[in-house]
Design an enzyme around this catalytic site. Sequence first.
Site, PDB file in Angstrom:
ATOM      1  N   TYR A 243      38.576  29.782  35.941  1.00  7.85           N
ATOM      2  CA  TYR A 243      38.993  31.148  36.258  1.00  7.85           C
ATOM      3  C   TYR A 243      40.156  31.573  35.353  1.00  7.85           C
ATOM      4  O   TYR A 243      40.151  32.668  34.789  1.00  7.85           O
ATOM      5  CB  TYR A 243      39.374  31.254  37.732  1.00  7.85           C
ATOM      6  CG  TYR A 243      39.762  32.646  38.145  1.00  7.85           C
ATOM      7  CD1 TYR A 243      38.799  33.619  38.399  1.00  7.85           C
ATOM      8  CD2 TYR A 243      41.096  33.015  38.254  1.00  7.85           C
ATOM      9  CE1 TYR A 243      39.154  34.919  38.761  1.00  7.85           C
ATOM     10  CE2 TYR A 243      41.460  34.296  38.617  1.00  7.85           C
ATOM     11  CZ  TYR A 243      40.493  35.243  38.863  1.00  7.85           C
ATOM     12  OH  TYR A 243      40.845  36.518  39.212  1.00  7.85           O
TER      13      TYR A 243
ATOM     14  N   HIS B  73      40.418  34.540  32.134  1.00  7.67           N
ATOM     15  CA  HIS B  73      41.409  35.613  32.054  1.00  7.67           C
ATOM     16  C   HIS B  73      42.319  35.506  30.830  1.00  7.67           C
ATOM     17  O   HIS B  73      43.102  36.412  30.574  1.00  7.67           O
ATOM     18  CB  HIS B  73      42.212  35.680  33.351  1.00  7.67           C
ATOM     19  CG  HIS B  73      41.422  36.323  34.445  1.00  7.67           C
ATOM     20  ND1 HIS B  73      40.511  35.610  35.202  1.00  7.67           N
ATOM     21  CD2 HIS B  73      41.352  37.604  34.861  1.00  7.67           C
ATOM     22  CE1 HIS B  73      39.925  36.438  36.049  1.00  7.67           C
ATOM     23  NE2 HIS B  73      40.420  37.657  35.859  1.00  7.67           N
TER      24      HIS B  73
ATOM     25  N   TYR C 271      48.876  46.083  35.263  1.00  7.84           N
ATOM     26  CA  TYR C 271      48.023  45.231  36.090  1.00  7.84           C
ATOM     27  C   TYR C 271      48.297  43.766  35.778  1.00  7.84           C
ATOM     28  O   TYR C 271      48.232  43.348  34.620  1.00  7.84           O
ATOM     29  CB  TYR C 271      46.563  45.585  35.822  1.00  7.84           C
ATOM     30  CG  TYR C 271      45.518  44.850  36.628  1.00  7.84           C
ATOM     31  CD1 TYR C 271      45.781  44.315  37.878  1.00  7.84           C
ATOM     32  CD2 TYR C 271      44.236  44.708  36.120  1.00  7.84           C
ATOM     33  CE1 TYR C 271      44.798  43.655  38.608  1.00  7.84           C
ATOM     34  CE2 TYR C 271      43.248  44.051  36.836  1.00  7.84           C
ATOM     35  CZ  TYR C 271      43.542  43.529  38.081  1.00  7.84           C
ATOM     36  OH  TYR C 271      42.568  42.879  38.781  1.00  7.84           O
TER      37      TYR C 271
ATOM     38  N   TRP D 237      31.170  42.115  34.590  1.00  9.22           N
ATOM     39  CA  TRP D 237      32.357  41.279  34.862  1.00  9.22           C
ATOM     40  C   TRP D 237      32.369  40.822  36.318  1.00  9.22           C
ATOM     41  O   TRP D 237      32.587  39.648  36.603  1.00  9.22           O
ATOM     42  CB  TRP D 237      33.632  42.059  34.520  1.00  9.22           C
ATOM     43  CG  TRP D 237      34.877  41.259  34.748  1.00  9.22           C
ATOM     44  CD1 TRP D 237      35.676  41.271  35.860  1.00  9.22           C
ATOM     45  CD2 TRP D 237      35.468  40.314  33.859  1.00  9.22           C
ATOM     46  NE1 TRP D 237      36.719  40.403  35.711  1.00  9.22           N
ATOM     47  CE2 TRP D 237      36.619  39.798  34.478  1.00  9.22           C
ATOM     48  CE3 TRP D 237      35.130  39.857  32.575  1.00  9.22           C
ATOM     49  CZ2 TRP D 237      37.435  38.846  33.879  1.00  9.22           C
ATOM     50  CZ3 TRP D 237      35.960  38.911  31.983  1.00  9.22           C
ATOM     51  CH2 TRP D 237      37.090  38.419  32.627  1.00  9.22           C
TER      52      TRP D 237
END
Length: 117
Positions: free
Chosen positions: A18, A22, A41, A76
């Site tokens: 994960y 990113h 963000y 995504w």
Amino acid sequence: MPRYCFQLQVRPDRLEEYVGRHRAVWPDMLAALRDSGWRNYSLFLRTDGLLIGYVEADDLTAAQQAMAATEVNARWQAEMQQFFTGLDGRGPDEGFLLLEEIFHLEDQLARVATTEP
């Protein structure tokens, strides 16, 4: 600008992958987020998989709807869904739990500044 914080749970056995995903988010996904009104963000991940997100947007619902209308977001979310628990069939972008903001330093400093003689 309104601030939003949310929580999700990443599967502990998938944390490394994960995080890797990113580190290299697709350029068209980054552009879609920007163009949909997502600002400042950030994602924060604890070692047990607790994921906390922070985002600023004029209107989070509108920003989410704008993202939902993009093809890149559908791709995504389909790829990211496998990393999460507790979504009950929803995509990660539909399954996060919003947290209530109870303190913001700048807001309180501004309030105090306007009440001081």
